[in-house]
Design an enzyme around this catalytic site. Structure first.
Site, short mmCIF file in Angstrom:
data_model
loop_
_atom_site.label_atom_id
_atom_site.label_comp_id
_atom_site.label_asym_id
_atom_site.label_seq_id
_atom_site.Cartn_x
_atom_site.Cartn_y
_atom_site.Cartn_z
CB THR A 69 58.48 89.57 24.85
OG1 THR A 69 59.48 90.14 23.98
CG2 THR A 69 58.36 88.07 24.57
N PRO A 104 50.67 82.73 30.81
CG PRO A 104 48.36 82.46 31.11
CD PRO A 104 49.45 83.48 31.12
NE ARG A 105 56.64 79.17 28.54
CZ ARG A 105 57.64 78.72 29.31
NH1 ARG A 105 57.64 77.48 29.73
NH2 ARG A 105 58.63 79.52 29.63
CB THR A 162 60.60 86.66 29.01
OG1 THR A 162 61.78 85.89 28.78
CG2 THR A 162 60.89 88.10 28.68
CB THR A 163 55.87 87.85 29.35
OG1 THR A 163 55.54 86.53 28.90
CG2 THR A 163 56.70 88.54 28.29
CG ASP A 203 59.44 65.62 34.14
OD1 ASP A 203 59.82 66.00 33.01
OD2 ASP A 203 59.41 66.37 35.14
NE ARG A 210 69.77 100.20 3.88
CZ ARG A 210 69.56 100.38 2.58
NH1 ARG A 210 70.48 100.02 1.72
NH2 ARG A 210 68.43 100.91 2.16
CG ASP A 216 59.23 79.35 26.18
OD1 ASP A 216 60.18 80.00 26.62
OD2 ASP A 216 58.21 79.85 25.69
CD GLN A 273 63.74 84.51 20.51
OE1 GLN A 273 64.60 84.66 19.68
NE2 GLN A 273 63.82 85.00 21.73
N GLY A 328 64.15 83.70 27.42
CA GLY A 328 64.30 83.41 28.84
C GLY A 328 64.81 81.99 28.96
CG HIS A 329 67.81 80.61 27.07
ND1 HIS A 329 68.83 80.67 26.16
CD2 HIS A 329 66.67 80.70 26.34
CE1 HIS A 329 68.32 80.78 24.93
NE2 HIS A 329 67.02 80.82 25.02
CE LYS A 381 65.87 78.09 22.71
NZ LYS A 381 64.40 77.92 22.81
CE LYS A 386 58.72 71.65 31.51
NZ LYS A 386 58.33 73.07 31.62
P1 IMP Z 1 58.91 89.29 20.08
O1 IMP Z 1 60.10 88.49 19.67
O2 IMP Z 1 59.01 89.79 21.50
O3 IMP Z 1 58.57 90.38 19.12
O4 IMP Z 1 57.65 88.31 20.10
C1 IMP Z 1 57.16 87.71 18.91
C2 IMP Z 1 56.52 86.36 19.21
O5 IMP Z 1 57.53 85.44 19.62
C3 IMP Z 1 55.51 86.37 20.35
O6 IMP Z 1 54.53 85.39 20.07
C4 IMP Z 1 56.32 85.94 21.56
O7 IMP Z 1 55.52 85.36 22.57
C5 IMP Z 1 57.25 84.94 20.93
N1 IMP Z 1 58.55 84.82 21.63
C6 IMP Z 1 59.57 85.68 21.59
N2 IMP Z 1 60.60 85.23 22.31
C7 IMP Z 1 60.23 84.05 22.81
C8 IMP Z 1 60.89 83.08 23.62
O8 IMP Z 1 62.06 83.21 23.99
N3 IMP Z 1 60.18 81.97 23.93
C9 IMP Z 1 58.92 81.78 23.48
N4 IMP Z 1 58.26 82.65 22.70
C10 IMP Z 1 58.91 83.78 22.37
MG MG Z 2 62.00 80.77 27.29
#
Ligand code: IMP
Ligand code: MG
Length: 427
Positions: free
Chosen positions: A129, A302-303, A298-299, A331, A143, A13, A222, A40-41, A16, A329
């Site tokens: 997620t 709250p971060r 994506t979900t 700002d 495999r 996040d 990620q 989630g881009h 990117k 970010k």
């Molecule tokens: P998973 O990849 O869905 O199995 O999640 C594993 C960990 O990575 C969790 O803590 C998620 O919140 C985090 N995570 C997965 N994808 C993203 C992303 O695109 N942005 C931020 N955190 C992520």
């Molecule tokens: Mg994201």
């Protein structure tokens, strides 16, 4: 030509999507090499916000070929919805999107496995997620997984049934039963749709393009601290999120790597569980969350928010061979009189270090901060580097001196125009 790679240096996040969108016009190919619908881009232009999960961020430029590489795990159901959303906004992605036949397929049962596995972990859960990422990569390494190319085989249904049978047994082991309901039918409809698209041997496509002098940008998902080897294990994702992942996730030899853009936020966030040394559990953290709209794209979760953390950034820069930094970010920090930067940690033993201990999740790590003057100027209105306030320039210089890599882009607002380019100086 070389492949340039764009990587998140924190826990994802970082912004990117926005940088790919800005850099994309100068590239011929934009490729995703790992992750899947967990990403989630977010891209914002002409007053509209777009969130992409599996489709590369170059898709809004018709001249760019966008590739979903072999290292990605693809959910056909989510993918179909994503394509439809683009279509609704007048973007026909079917012509400039290419999917590797070696890309792994996420089945509905993988999502179920993700859920039962998280439930079983209880308070030790990863905070996944729940998009089926972990179980799909497990099947790949084990495999037994299915890949996009398999949907072209006559016996795809048989292979699917076989894999779901395995999953059924695992779900039963957890004391639950595998009930996929209408998801299976939706999955097969989405697979039918996938068959109509350009399924390719993307490793040849990319290497041919390089030979022909084309420019390729690999778009990471990620962040480096979620990397399966070097991240805050076990609170990580299941792929190689580092630059090295672009080699295996696209079929590009290491010697073809060019620039490495390291993206980071002027502060720090994390979604899901796991260590986060500079996390702010007070009103300062709340304020950053509010100003930065720090809720998962994506979900919707709250971060967690905190100050920027130089030891983790140094680690990520080292592992990725970052050549240029992009700070996002900034700002969001405008309201603060002073801004803290973590330069070292104090460990339980009393040792002061700027290196990450092996056991980040159990080690007591007290961040040691330096406090810098805030800029208190609304950066959203600024569209040239010359107009940036002195305190802001001092903040960037401070970071550059510690990180030993130049900041070539400073993003000071959500729009494309708030992306300020700085000259690449040697440090
Ligand atoms: P998973 O990849 O869905 O199995 O999640 C594993 C960990 O990575 C969790 O803590 C998620 O919140 C985090 N995570 C997965 N994808 C993203 C992303 O695109 N942005 C931020 N955190 C992520
Ligand atoms: Mg994201």
């Amino acid at each position: 030509m070389a492949v340039d790679i764009l990587i998140g240096l924190q826990w994802g996040d970082e912004g990117k999507g926005k940088i790919v969108d800005v850099l994309a016009p100068t590239y011929d190919i934009v490729a995703r090499f790992q992750g899947g619908p967990n990403a989630g881009h977010t891209l914002e232009f002409e007053g509209t916000k777009h969130v992409l999960h599996q489709i590369p961020s170059g898709i809004f430029h018709p001249h760019i070929q966008n590739i979903i590489g072999n290292g990605v795990v693809l959910d056909p159901i989510v993918f179909r919805i994503e394509m439809q959303k683009l279509q609704d906004r007048g973007v026909d992605a079917s012509q400039n999107l290419f999917i590797s036949k070696k890309t792994s397929l996420i089945l509905p049962s993988h999502k179920m496995l993700d859920r039962v596995s998280e439930e079983a972990l209880g308070t030790g859960k990863i905070g996944s997620t729940l998009k089926g990422i972990g179980p799909t990569y497990q099947d790949k390494i084990g495999r037994v997984g299915l890949r996009v190319g398999d949907i072209l085989a006559d016996d795809f249904q048989d292979r699917y049934n076989k894999l779901v049978d395995r999953h059924r047994k695992t779900v039963e082991f957890y004391g639950q039963s595998l009930d996929l309901g209408e998801q299976e039918q939706i999955f097969f409809e989405a697979v039918e749709y996938l068959r109509t698209l350009k399924l390719v041997d993307s490793e040849y496509m990319i290497n041919d393009a390089l030979k022909n002098g084309k420019r390729v940008l690999a778009e990471g998902a990620q962040g480096s601290l979620l990397d399966v080897d070097f991240g805050t294990y076990p609170f990580v994702t299941s792929s190689t999120t580092l630059v090295a992942g672009a080699c295996t996730g696209l079929g590009v030899a290491p010697r073809h790597i060019g620039e490495v853009y390291g993206i980071f936020k002027a502060y720090c966030t994390r979604v899901g569980s796991g260590p986060f040394p500079t996390e702010l559990l007070d009103e300062v953290g709340d304020q950053i969350r509010k100003s930065g709209n720090e809720f998962g794209s994506t979900t919707g979760r709250p971060r967690r928010c905190g100050w920027v953390d130089l030891p983790t950034l140094k680690y990520s820069i080292m592992l990725n061979g970052v050549t240029q930094l992009n700070m996002m970010k900034a700002d969001v920090l405008t309201e603060f009189d002073t801004i803290k930067v973590c330069t070292h940690y104090k460990l339980a033993s009393g040792e002061i270090t700027d290196r990450l201990p092996h056991s980040l999740d159990t080690e007591t790590m007290e961040p040691i901060y330096e406090e810098l003057l805030g800029w208190k100027v609304d950066l959203n209105q600024i569209d040239t580097v010359e107009a940036l306030p002195e305190a802001f320039n001092n903040y960037m210089t401070f970071l550059e001196q510690h990180l030993e890599v130049p900041i070539t882009i400073a993003s000071v607002g959500p729009d494309r125009k708030s992306t300020l380019r700085r000259e690449k100086v040697s440090i």
